[in-house]
Design an enzyme around this catalytic site. Structure first.
Site, PDB file in Angstrom:
ATOM      1  N   LYS A  63       0.575  -1.427  -0.339  1.00 36.38           N
ATOM      2  CA  LYS A  63      -0.134   0.088  -0.399  1.00 36.38           C
ATOM      3  C   LYS A  63       1.063   1.285   0.003  1.00 36.38           C
ATOM      4  O   LYS A  63       1.715   1.254   0.838  1.00 36.38           O
ATOM      5  CB  LYS A  63      -0.366  -0.265   1.383  1.00 36.38           C
ATOM      6  CG  LYS A  63      -1.837   1.222   1.024  1.00 36.38           C
ATOM      7  CD  LYS A  63      -2.777   1.016   2.450  1.00 36.38           C
ATOM      8  CE  LYS A  63      -2.600   1.651   3.487  1.00 36.38           C
ATOM      9  NZ  LYS A  63      -2.616   2.870   3.772  1.00 36.38           N
ATOM     10  N   ASP A 108      -3.327   4.566  -1.990  1.00 40.99           N
ATOM     11  CA  ASP A 108      -4.652   4.535  -0.989  1.00 40.99           C
ATOM     12  C   ASP A 108      -4.303   6.190  -0.923  1.00 40.99           C
ATOM     13  O   ASP A 108      -4.200   6.240  -0.215  1.00 40.99           O
ATOM     14  CB  ASP A 108      -3.848   4.271   0.352  1.00 40.99           C
ATOM     15  CG  ASP A 108      -5.217   4.080   1.577  1.00 40.99           C
ATOM     16  OD1 ASP A 108      -6.401   4.265   0.553  1.00 40.99           O
ATOM     17  OD2 ASP A 108      -5.003   4.644   2.368  1.00 40.99           O
ATOM     18  N   LYS A 121      -6.771   8.351  -1.266  1.00 46.84           N
ATOM     19  CA  LYS A 121      -8.612   8.232  -0.749  1.00 46.84           C
ATOM     20  C   LYS A 121      -8.876   9.729  -1.830  1.00 46.84           C
ATOM     21  O   LYS A 121      -9.251  11.000  -1.128  1.00 46.84           O
ATOM     22  CB  LYS A 121      -8.862   8.592   0.676  1.00 46.84           C
ATOM     23  CG  LYS A 121      -8.340   7.508   1.298  1.00 46.84           C
ATOM     24  CD  LYS A 121      -8.339   7.921   2.543  1.00 46.84           C
ATOM     25  CE  LYS A 121      -7.787   6.558   3.957  1.00 46.84           C
ATOM     26  NZ  LYS A 121      -6.248   6.112   3.336  1.00 46.84           N
ATOM     27  N   ASP A 146     -13.432  14.186  -4.964  1.00 46.89           N
ATOM     28  CA  ASP A 146     -13.564  15.057  -5.369  1.00 46.89           C
ATOM     29  C   ASP A 146     -15.118  15.951  -6.616  1.00 46.89           C
ATOM     30  O   ASP A 146     -15.985  14.578  -6.539  1.00 46.89           O
ATOM     31  CB  ASP A 146     -12.828  15.695  -6.556  1.00 46.89           C
ATOM     32  CG  ASP A 146     -12.257  17.335  -6.892  1.00 46.89           C
ATOM     33  OD1 ASP A 146     -13.102  17.910  -6.853  1.00 46.89           O
ATOM     34  OD2 ASP A 146     -11.024  17.260  -6.134  1.00 46.89           O
ATOM     35  N   THR A 192     -13.570  15.152 -12.109  1.00 48.84           N
ATOM     36  CA  THR A 192     -12.068  15.437 -11.360  1.00 48.84           C
ATOM     37  C   THR A 192     -11.226  13.309 -10.785  1.00 48.84           C
ATOM     38  O   THR A 192     -10.433  13.065 -11.039  1.00 48.84           O
ATOM     39  CB  THR A 192     -11.953  15.563 -10.420  1.00 48.84           C
ATOM     40  OG1 THR A 192     -12.224  17.554 -10.909  1.00 48.84           O
ATOM     41  CG2 THR A 192     -10.213  16.459 -10.404  1.00 48.84           C
ATOM     42  N   THR A 219     -11.866   5.704  10.503  1.00 49.20           N
ATOM     43  CA  THR A 219     -11.701   5.348  11.817  1.00 49.20           C
ATOM     44  C   THR A 219     -11.428   6.319  13.533  1.00 49.20           C
ATOM     45  O   THR A 219     -12.100   6.307  14.402  1.00 49.20           O
ATOM     46  CB  THR A 219     -11.603   4.138  11.938  1.00 49.20           C
ATOM     47  OG1 THR A 219     -10.070   4.699  11.658  1.00 49.20           O
ATOM     48  CG2 THR A 219     -11.975   2.563  11.725  1.00 49.20           C
ATOM     49  N   ARG A 245       2.657  -1.547  10.788  1.00 47.13           N
ATOM     50  CA  ARG A 245       4.207  -1.429  11.857  1.00 47.13           C
ATOM     51  C   ARG A 245       4.168  -2.495  12.418  1.00 47.13           C
ATOM     52  O   ARG A 245       5.230  -3.919  12.810  1.00 47.13           O
ATOM     53  CB  ARG A 245       3.215  -0.601  13.263  1.00 47.13           C
ATOM     54  CG  ARG A 245       3.489   1.159  12.898  1.00 47.13           C
ATOM     55  CD  ARG A 245       2.884   2.152  13.938  1.00 47.13           C
ATOM     56  NE  ARG A 245       1.834   1.607  13.212  1.00 47.13           N
ATOM     57  CZ  ARG A 245       0.790   2.507  13.903  1.00 47.13           C
ATOM     58  NH1 ARG A 245       1.082   3.387  15.391  1.00 47.13           N
ATOM     59  NH2 ARG A 245      -1.000   2.364  13.625  1.00 47.13           N
TER      60      ARG A 245
END
Ligand code: C5P
Length: 234
Positions: free
Chosen positions: A32, A59, A61, A64, A68, A123, A214
């Protein structure tokens, strides 16, 4: 599905991202690339990761107007990413435009269309935050509403939290792909993730793909960490 693990390349430079990708590629399904890495390293980082043979989840996101977003999705499709994100809050016309752009651009290039994934409620948004922007102060309800709208608008996948999986699986078409971050094993440091499931639990709850950052990239041996998670799924 052969390997549902998507490693989040949440590192600031192309050099670090490529080094990490080369280290863990044999043990994961995709990488990602998010806003930080893309903004600092540009589309070239997507080409570099694709050149290793790995699949890429872009990613960014997009949120618009439909025209676009469609152009941004077409550009991502030309970059040959396998998954990308848009905000479902952009509305049905925007989602339809994004899905069409992915399908049509891929068809013209003779390759499979990337999976356009809808993001519902971030979230980080709780009832208070939703109320502050004028939305009903019920994150669960808002997630369900936007997920249903995404399915009705032709999206084939969604990003959701691990704790939303079970409810979404009950209401969405079975073919909907669910991509889930917030994965932590029993011995992992949670960090800022508050609502987590283990990889096994998330797959059992209906996840199609797991986004893991992580617990893999901050491990002393990232390849071994990825292999351990993969082994837990088999
Ligand atoms: O390091 P960690 O495993 O928490 O990384 C999870 C990845 O998934 C990060 O790239 C994070 O931005 C992303 N993500 C998330 N929660 C969401 C949406 C995306 O953790 N709701």
């Amino acid at each position: 599905m052969s390997n549902p693990i998507i490693v989040a390349l949440d590192v600031p430079s192309a050099e670090q991202a490529i080094a990490l990708a080369e280290k863990v590629a044999p043990a994961v399904g995709a990488f990602k690339i998010g806003s930080e890495l893309f903004t600092s390293a540009g589309p070239e980082i997507v080409r570099s990761i694709r050149a290793t043979g790995a699949a890429v989840f872009l990613d960014l996101k997009f949120h618009d107007i439909p025209n676009t977003v469609a152009k941004a999705v077409a550009a991502a499709t030309r970059l040959d990413v396998q998954m990308l994100t848009i905000h479902t809050g952009g509305g049905p016309e925007m989602m339809k435009a994004a899905e069409s752009a992915a399908q049509e651009t891929a068809k013209a290039l003779g390759r499979p269309a990337p999976l356009v994934l809808g993001v519902t409620v971030l979230t980080s948004m709780d009832a208070n935050e939703l109320g502050a922007v004028g939305l009903p102060p019920n994150p669960g309800k808002q997630v369900e509403r936007l997920a249903a709208l995404a399915a009705a608008s032709g999206l084939r996948g969604l990003v959701c939290s691990p704790l939303e999986l079970a409810a979404l699986r009950q209401t969405l078409p079975a073919a909907m792909q669910l991509v889930t971050p917030g994965i932590r094993g029993p011995g992992d440091v949670a960090g800022d993730q508050k609502r987590t499931l283990s990889a096994v639990e998330a797959m059992a709850a209906g996840a199609s793909w797991l986004v893991i950052g992580r617990p893999i990239y901050a491990a002393i041996d990232p390849r071994a960490a990825a292999e351990k998670i993969l082994a837990s799924l088999r």
